[in-house]
Design an enzyme around this catalytic site. Structure first.
Site, mmCIF file in Angstrom:
data_model
loop_
_atom_site.group_PDB
_atom_site.id
_atom_site.type_symbol
_atom_site.label_atom_id
_atom_site.label_comp_id
_atom_site.label_asym_id
_atom_site.label_seq_id
_atom_site.Cartn_x
_atom_site.Cartn_y
_atom_site.Cartn_z
ATOM 1 N N ASP A 44 0.817 -1.210 0.000
ATOM 2 C CA ASP A 44 0.000 0.000 0.000
ATOM 3 C C ASP A 44 0.854 1.264 0.000
ATOM 4 O O ASP A 44 0.513 2.258 -0.648
ATOM 5 C CB ASP A 44 -0.922 0.009 1.225
ATOM 6 N N ALA A 152 -11.953 5.201 1.576
ATOM 7 C CA ALA A 152 -10.853 4.283 1.260
ATOM 8 C C ALA A 152 -9.856 4.192 2.403
ATOM 9 O O ALA A 152 -9.252 3.144 2.636
ATOM 10 C CB ALA A 152 -10.144 4.728 -0.017
ATOM 11 N N ALA A 156 -7.885 2.047 7.628
ATOM 12 C CA ALA A 156 -6.461 2.106 7.952
ATOM 13 C C ALA A 156 -6.263 2.719 9.347
ATOM 14 O O ALA A 156 -6.751 2.187 10.338
ATOM 15 C CB ALA A 156 -5.721 2.893 6.868
#
Length: 255
Positions: A44, A152, A156
């Site tokens: 990522d 998105a 995280a």
């Protein structure tokens, strides 16, 4: 998706050079400036760095995961790579636009795909005010910091900080405190993607604060303004049976 000209980006010091050599044989790769799509091999972090570097080209990115989590990547499948790319689905991500001012009055502007965060620079907790669309919503938050995440990016840092995961098409943003001390029970807010959020740092001399937009960091900040922007849409390609939306759903069920 009809893609004929593809560029390839990878780390030449990667421990996976044998796999990369296999991928290099699959296409007659072109220069990045001539490409209709870019394959990024890595994790990522590699994908985010290269999106920031080449987003101005307005072409899609296809990530091949050789890292750890690889949430924004596709699984390694050299045998079917060409077919997967041509049958891939497109996810459009609208980044966050951050404007930050430091104690000298210097203004910084940066884009973030995952999140914008502010955080304490010393052992003392940060103190800041939160305005939404020009209206004061919290006069003082005492915490290690706070972040604003895109859908998105919601799985995280935001998820680790206790924030919710947002569906990709939700058209919302997460505002999540980081280790909130006062108010202790405040867990954040969900805001429309059209919202403009401002952090006004309090006691900047005694309680200095830094700000980040993804991996870009700015020191000794006094004000941070954040909003979503549609001026620079980012196109990510995903295998048709492994879409980003599916991954976001799976993440909420421990997948």
């Amino acid at each position: 998706m009809n893609i004929n000209k593809i560029a390839l980006i990878y780390n030449q010091n990667s421990k996976h050079l044998a796999i990369i050599e296999e991928i290099k044989k699959l296409y007659n790769y072109c220069k990045i400036e001539e490409a209709e799509a870019i394959i990024v091999i890595g994790g990522d972090g590699a994908l985010l760095h290269n999106i920031h570097r080449y987003m101005h080209l307005n072409i899609p990115f296809y990530g091949v995961n050789l890292g750890n989590l690889g949430f924004l990547m596709n699984p390694l499948d050299t045998k079917n790579l060409s077919q997967n790319i041509h049958e891939s689905t497109v996810s459009i991500l609208n980044p966050l636009l951050m404007q930050a001012e430091d104690i000298s009055g210097q203004i910084y502007t940066a884009l973030a795909i995952n999140e914008v965060s502010i955080f304490r620079k010393t052992n003392q907790a940060a103190k800041f005010r939160i305005d939404v669309n020009g209206i004061e919503r919290m006069s003082e938050l005492v915490a290690d910091g706070a972040l604003i995440a895109t859908p998105a990016g919601s799985s995280a840092y935001n998820l680790s900080a206790g924030g919710p995961i947002l569906p990709l098409e939700s058209n919302m943003l997460c505002l999540t405190p980081i280790c909130s001390f006062r108010p202790r029970r405040w867990h954040g807010a969900l805001l429309l993607a059209s919202a403009t959020i401002q952090f006004k740092i309090l006691n900047t001399n005694k309680r200095p604060v830094n700000a980040t937009a993804d991996f870009q960091e700015f020191n000794n900040i006094t004000n941070v303004t954040v909003k979503s922007t549609t001026d620079t849409p980012i196109k990510l390609l995903f295998n048709k049976n492994h879409t980003l939306e599916d991954r976001i759903i799976k993440e909420q069920f421990g997948g």
